[in-house]
Motif scaffolding. Structure first.
Motif, PDB file in Angstrom:
ATOM      1  N   ARG A 173       0.314  -4.169   5.048  1.00  0.00           N
ATOM      2  CA  ARG A 173      -0.725  -3.728   4.129  1.00  0.00           C
ATOM      3  C   ARG A 173      -0.059  -3.067   2.910  1.00  0.00           C
ATOM      4  O   ARG A 173       0.943  -2.386   3.043  1.00  0.00           O
ATOM      5  CB  ARG A 173      -1.592  -2.696   4.855  1.00  0.00           C
ATOM      6  CG  ARG A 173      -2.853  -2.268   4.149  1.00  0.00           C
ATOM      7  CD  ARG A 173      -3.495  -1.130   4.921  1.00  0.00           C
ATOM      8  NE  ARG A 173      -3.867  -1.499   6.284  1.00  0.00           N
ATOM      9  CZ  ARG A 173      -5.057  -1.985   6.613  1.00  0.00           C
ATOM     10  NH1 ARG A 173      -5.987  -2.144   5.706  1.00  0.00           N
ATOM     11  NH2 ARG A 173      -5.339  -2.308   7.852  1.00  0.00           N
ATOM     12  N   ARG A 174      -0.659  -3.300   1.757  1.00  0.00           N
ATOM     13  CA  ARG A 174      -0.162  -2.603   0.571  1.00  0.00           C
ATOM     14  C   ARG A 174      -1.046  -1.396   0.317  1.00  0.00           C
ATOM     15  O   ARG A 174      -2.266  -1.507   0.358  1.00  0.00           O
ATOM     16  CB  ARG A 174      -0.184  -3.523  -0.644  1.00  0.00           C
ATOM     17  CG  ARG A 174       0.452  -2.880  -1.880  1.00  0.00           C
ATOM     18  CD  ARG A 174       0.677  -3.911  -2.960  1.00  0.00           C
ATOM     19  NE  ARG A 174      -0.593  -4.349  -3.519  1.00  0.00           N
ATOM     20  CZ  ARG A 174      -1.009  -4.056  -4.751  1.00  0.00           C
ATOM     21  NH1 ARG A 174      -0.259  -3.315  -5.529  1.00  0.00           N
ATOM     22  NH2 ARG A 174      -2.157  -4.499  -5.203  1.00  0.00           N
ATOM     23  N   GLU A 175      -0.429  -0.268   0.110  1.00  0.00           N
ATOM     24  CA  GLU A 175      -1.205   0.939  -0.148  1.00  0.00           C
ATOM     25  C   GLU A 175      -0.810   1.525  -1.484  1.00  0.00           C
ATOM     26  O   GLU A 175       0.358   1.772  -1.737  1.00  0.00           O
ATOM     27  CB  GLU A 175      -1.000   1.947   0.975  1.00  0.00           C
ATOM     28  CG  GLU A 175      -1.667   1.478   2.257  1.00  0.00           C
ATOM     29  CD  GLU A 175      -1.570   2.509   3.376  1.00  0.00           C
ATOM     30  OE1 GLU A 175      -1.274   3.672   3.067  1.00  0.00           O
ATOM     31  OE2 GLU A 175      -1.782   2.126   4.523  1.00  0.00           O
ATOM     32  N   THR A 176      -1.812   1.749  -2.332  1.00  0.00           N
ATOM     33  CA  THR A 176      -1.534   2.311  -3.647  1.00  0.00           C
ATOM     34  C   THR A 176      -2.225   3.650  -3.845  1.00  0.00           C
ATOM     35  O   THR A 176      -1.894   4.384  -4.765  1.00  0.00           O
ATOM     36  CB  THR A 176      -2.006   1.351  -4.762  1.00  0.00           C
ATOM     37  OG1 THR A 176      -3.362   1.010  -4.508  1.00  0.00           O
ATOM     38  CG2 THR A 176      -1.170   0.097  -4.792  1.00  0.00           C
ATOM     39  N   ALA A 177      -3.172   3.958  -2.984  1.00  0.00           N
ATOM     40  CA  ALA A 177      -3.956   5.176  -3.158  1.00  0.00           C
ATOM     41  C   ALA A 177      -3.053   6.398  -3.202  1.00  0.00           C
ATOM     42  O   ALA A 177      -2.265   6.634  -2.289  1.00  0.00           O
ATOM     43  CB  ALA A 177      -4.971   5.315  -2.035  1.00  0.00           C
ATOM     44  N   GLY A 178      -3.185   7.163  -4.262  1.00  0.00           N
ATOM     45  CA  GLY A 178      -2.430   8.412  -4.374  1.00  0.00           C
ATOM     46  C   GLY A 178      -0.944   8.218  -4.561  1.00  0.00           C
ATOM     47  O   GLY A 178      -0.162   9.129  -4.370  1.00  0.00           O
ATOM     48  N   ARG A 179      -0.541   6.975  -4.903  1.00  0.00           N
ATOM     49  CA  ARG A 179       0.890   6.735  -5.077  1.00  0.00           C
ATOM     50  C   ARG A 179       1.141   6.171  -6.470  1.00  0.00           C
ATOM     51  O   ARG A 179       0.305   5.512  -7.050  1.00  0.00           O
ATOM     52  CB  ARG A 179       1.403   5.746  -4.038  1.00  0.00           C
ATOM     53  CG  ARG A 179       1.160   6.224  -2.627  1.00  0.00           C
ATOM     54  CD  ARG A 179       1.574   5.151  -1.654  1.00  0.00           C
ATOM     55  NE  ARG A 179       1.040   5.365  -0.324  1.00  0.00           N
ATOM     56  CZ  ARG A 179       1.616   6.102   0.603  1.00  0.00           C
ATOM     57  NH1 ARG A 179       2.754   6.705   0.331  1.00  0.00           N
ATOM     58  NH2 ARG A 179       1.074   6.225   1.787  1.00  0.00           N
ATOM     59  N   LYS A 180       2.344   6.385  -6.947  1.00  0.00           N
ATOM     60  CA  LYS A 180       2.674   5.909  -8.290  1.00  0.00           C
ATOM     61  C   LYS A 180       3.084   4.440  -8.242  1.00  0.00           C
ATOM     62  O   LYS A 180       3.545   3.948  -7.221  1.00  0.00           O
ATOM     63  CB  LYS A 180       3.830   6.740  -8.852  1.00  0.00           C
ATOM     64  CG  LYS A 180       3.389   8.115  -9.297  1.00  0.00           C
ATOM     65  CD  LYS A 180       4.575   8.909  -9.831  1.00  0.00           C
ATOM     66  CE  LYS A 180       4.172  10.331 -10.134  1.00  0.00           C
ATOM     67  NZ  LYS A 180       5.317  11.217 -10.247  1.00  0.00           N
ATOM     68  N   GLY A 181       2.952   3.774  -9.394  1.00  0.00           N
ATOM     69  CA  GLY A 181       3.467   2.417  -9.548  1.00  0.00           C
ATOM     70  C   GLY A 181       2.878   1.425  -8.575  1.00  0.00           C
ATOM     71  O   GLY A 181       1.670   1.355  -8.402  1.00  0.00           O
ATOM     72  N   LYS A 241       0.190 -10.428  10.303  1.00  0.00           N
ATOM     73  CA  LYS A 241      -1.083 -10.594   9.606  1.00  0.00           C
ATOM     74  C   LYS A 241      -1.047  -9.735   8.345  1.00  0.00           C
ATOM     75  O   LYS A 241      -0.682  -8.564   8.409  1.00  0.00           O
ATOM     76  CB  LYS A 241      -2.190 -10.070  10.522  1.00  0.00           C
ATOM     77  CG  LYS A 241      -3.459 -10.867  10.499  1.00  0.00           C
ATOM     78  CD  LYS A 241      -4.407 -10.236  11.514  1.00  0.00           C
ATOM     79  CE  LYS A 241      -5.641 -11.062  11.743  1.00  0.00           C
ATOM     80  NZ  LYS A 241      -6.494 -10.458  12.769  1.00  0.00           N
ATOM     81  N   LEU A 242      -1.410 -10.321   7.209  1.00  0.00           N
ATOM     82  CA  LEU A 242      -1.549  -9.522   6.012  1.00  0.00           C
ATOM     83  C   LEU A 242      -2.940  -8.918   6.018  1.00  0.00           C
ATOM     84  O   LEU A 242      -3.932  -9.629   6.161  1.00  0.00           O
ATOM     85  CB  LEU A 242      -1.362 -10.388   4.761  1.00  0.00           C
ATOM     86  CG  LEU A 242       0.053 -10.920   4.505  1.00  0.00           C
ATOM     87  CD1 LEU A 242       0.069 -11.843   3.305  1.00  0.00           C
ATOM     88  CD2 LEU A 242       1.045  -9.792   4.304  1.00  0.00           C
ATOM     89  N   ALA A 243      -3.002  -7.597   5.876  1.00  0.00           N
ATOM     90  CA  ALA A 243      -4.296  -6.929   5.963  1.00  0.00           C
ATOM     91  C   ALA A 243      -4.580  -6.163   4.691  1.00  0.00           C
ATOM     92  O   ALA A 243      -3.671  -5.640   4.060  1.00  0.00           O
ATOM     93  CB  ALA A 243      -4.321  -5.980   7.150  1.00  0.00           C
ATOM     94  N   GLY A 244      -5.826  -6.098   4.305  1.00  0.00           N
ATOM     95  CA  GLY A 244      -6.230  -5.276   3.171  1.00  0.00           C
ATOM     96  C   GLY A 244      -5.675  -5.776   1.852  1.00  0.00           C
ATOM     97  O   GLY A 244      -5.151  -6.865   1.737  1.00  0.00           O
ATOM     98  N   GLY A 245      -5.822  -4.921   0.799  1.00  0.00           N
ATOM     99  CA  GLY A 245      -5.444  -5.322  -0.552  1.00  0.00           C
ATOM    100  C   GLY A 245      -3.983  -5.134  -0.791  1.00  0.00           C
ATOM    101  O   GLY A 245      -3.506  -5.397  -1.844  1.00  0.00           O
TER     102      GLY A 245
END
Ligand SMILES: [Zn+2]
Length: 124
Positions: free
Chosen positions: A52-60, A120-124
């Motif tokens: 999963r890719r997580e961007t919430a609250g993270r830079k770049g 499995k690729l999950a989420g955005g």
């Protein structure tokens, strides 16, 4: 040559010898709590590794997280090392989730699949 850390490690080891772990009842030097925790965690997994890719609250580009890896902690750390090398970036093991800096979902998926994991690729 023994490093300072090795020497300190031995010191701790020898003073701990003979004391029992309150959790598993083994000597502290032979404590199996980590293994028991690993086993409990592994039992709950369904064998599918989720990326999963997580961007919430993270830079770049955020981080790519890998959860549900059916491996004991020691091997998770070794896997983390291989992933960091493959992606040429940093990463960390947080609880039972591997975090790789940046968006490397495709590379991570390819590496894990080449090692025989169901991915499995999950989420955005
Ligand atoms: Zn223990």
């Amino acid at each position: 040559m023994a490093s300072l850390q090795d020497q300190l490690g031995k010191l701790v080891y020898s003073t701990e010898k003979g004391r029992l772990c309150p959790e598993c009842g083994e000597e502290l030097s032979a404590c199996i709590c980590d293994e028991l925790a690993d086993q409990a965690r592994l039992k709950q997994l369904d064998g599918i590794v989720r990326i999963r890719r997580e961007t919430a609250g993270r830079k770049g580009k955020g981080v790519t997280t890998i959860s549900g890896v059916p491996l004991p902690e020691k091997e998770m750390k070794a896997l983390l090392k291989r992933l960091k090398q493959r992606c040429g970036t940093g990463g960390a093991l947080k609880a039972d989730t591997l975090e790789i800096q940046g968006d490397h979902r495709d590379q991570i998926k390819a590496l894990l699949e080449s090692e025989g994991f169901k991915v499995k690729l999950a989420g955005g």
